[in-house]
Design a protein around this motif. Structure first.
Motif, PDB file in Angstrom:
ATOM      1  N   TYR A  37       0.833  -1.200   0.000  1.00 46.02           N
ATOM      2  CA  TYR A  37       0.000   0.000   0.000  1.00 46.02           C
ATOM      3  C   TYR A  37       0.867   1.249   0.000  1.00 46.02           C
ATOM      4  O   TYR A  37       0.623   2.178  -0.764  1.00 46.02           O
ATOM      5  N   GLN A  44       1.108   4.055  -2.713  1.00 43.72           N
ATOM      6  CA  GLN A  44       0.828   5.443  -2.367  1.00 43.72           C
ATOM      7  C   GLN A  44       1.997   6.336  -2.756  1.00 43.72           C
ATOM      8  O   GLN A  44       1.803   7.406  -3.315  1.00 43.72           O
ATOM      9  N   ASP A  54       1.979   9.289  -5.416  1.00 41.44           N
ATOM     10  CA  ASP A  54       2.451  10.633  -5.083  1.00 41.44           C
ATOM     11  C   ASP A  54       3.548  11.084  -6.049  1.00 41.44           C
ATOM     12  O   ASP A  54       3.590  12.252  -6.460  1.00 41.44           O
TER      13      ASP A  54
END
Length: 186
Positions: A109, A113, A117
């Motif tokens: 995860y 993420q 980003d």
């Protein structure tokens, strides 16, 4: 004399069918743990006799142990204790596996993420550059419009002369300056 010698001698003299009573099949893990518990208790019994009397248990003492360890209540206690051990082992194993899965999921995860980003940042950089360039183009366009307005209002010759004078760094002449930026004729 060690414990395995005492156990082997005792087994030669009599047969104890406790393994068959505790282990129902070759894949009966609970029964095998129960049998291991019985063997641990038997070893403790032998060590206790060696420690207390300085000798291994005699025939009567061994027979007494076998009788007490082969009762239905004692066999059931071995099974219950084995079930508790197996359950605790399973719980610990499952907790470790759940933790491992959670860690992998969390790691995946976070990587996702961070990747997301980074993609946003990659799109952000060109957006900022686009904003800066468009600001410069807008500013240049406004300057051109203002220059065009001055040229139309004052006249191209006066503006050209004033720019040349500024480039040459000559002092401005008051009448010339006032003439270049005079009020429009009515």
């Amino acid at each position: 004399m060690n414990i395995s010698d005492v156990d082997a001698t005792a087994e030669e003299n009599s047969y104890n069918p406790i393994y068959e009573k505790l282990v129902e099949s070759g894949d009966d893990i609970n029964g095998m743990i129960a049998y291991a518990l019985y063997k641990r208790e038997k070893i403790e019994f032998i060590r206790g006799s060696l420690s207390k009397y300085g000798r291994p248990p005699n025939e009567a003492e061994r027979e007494s142990f076998h009788l007490s360890s082969n009762t239905d209540a004692r066999l059931n206690a071995y099974r219950i204790q084995a079930g508790v051990i197996a359950r605790e082992f399973l719980e610990i194993s499952l907790e470790e596996k759940v933790k491992e899965i959670e860690d992998k999921w969390q790691e995946g995860y976070l990587q996702g993420q961070i990747g997301s980003d980074l993609k946003e940042l990659k799109r952000f950089g060109p957006g900022v550059l686009q904003g800066v360039v468009s600001s410069w183009i807008f500013s240049f366009s406004v300057a051109l419009v203002l220059l065009a307005a001055v040229v139309i209002r004052v006249g191209p010759g006066d503006v050209f002369n004033e720019v040349l004078r500024m480039i040459k760094n000559e002092p401005s002449k008051p009448e010339k300056q006032s003439q270049a930026f005079k009020e429009p004729r009515k």
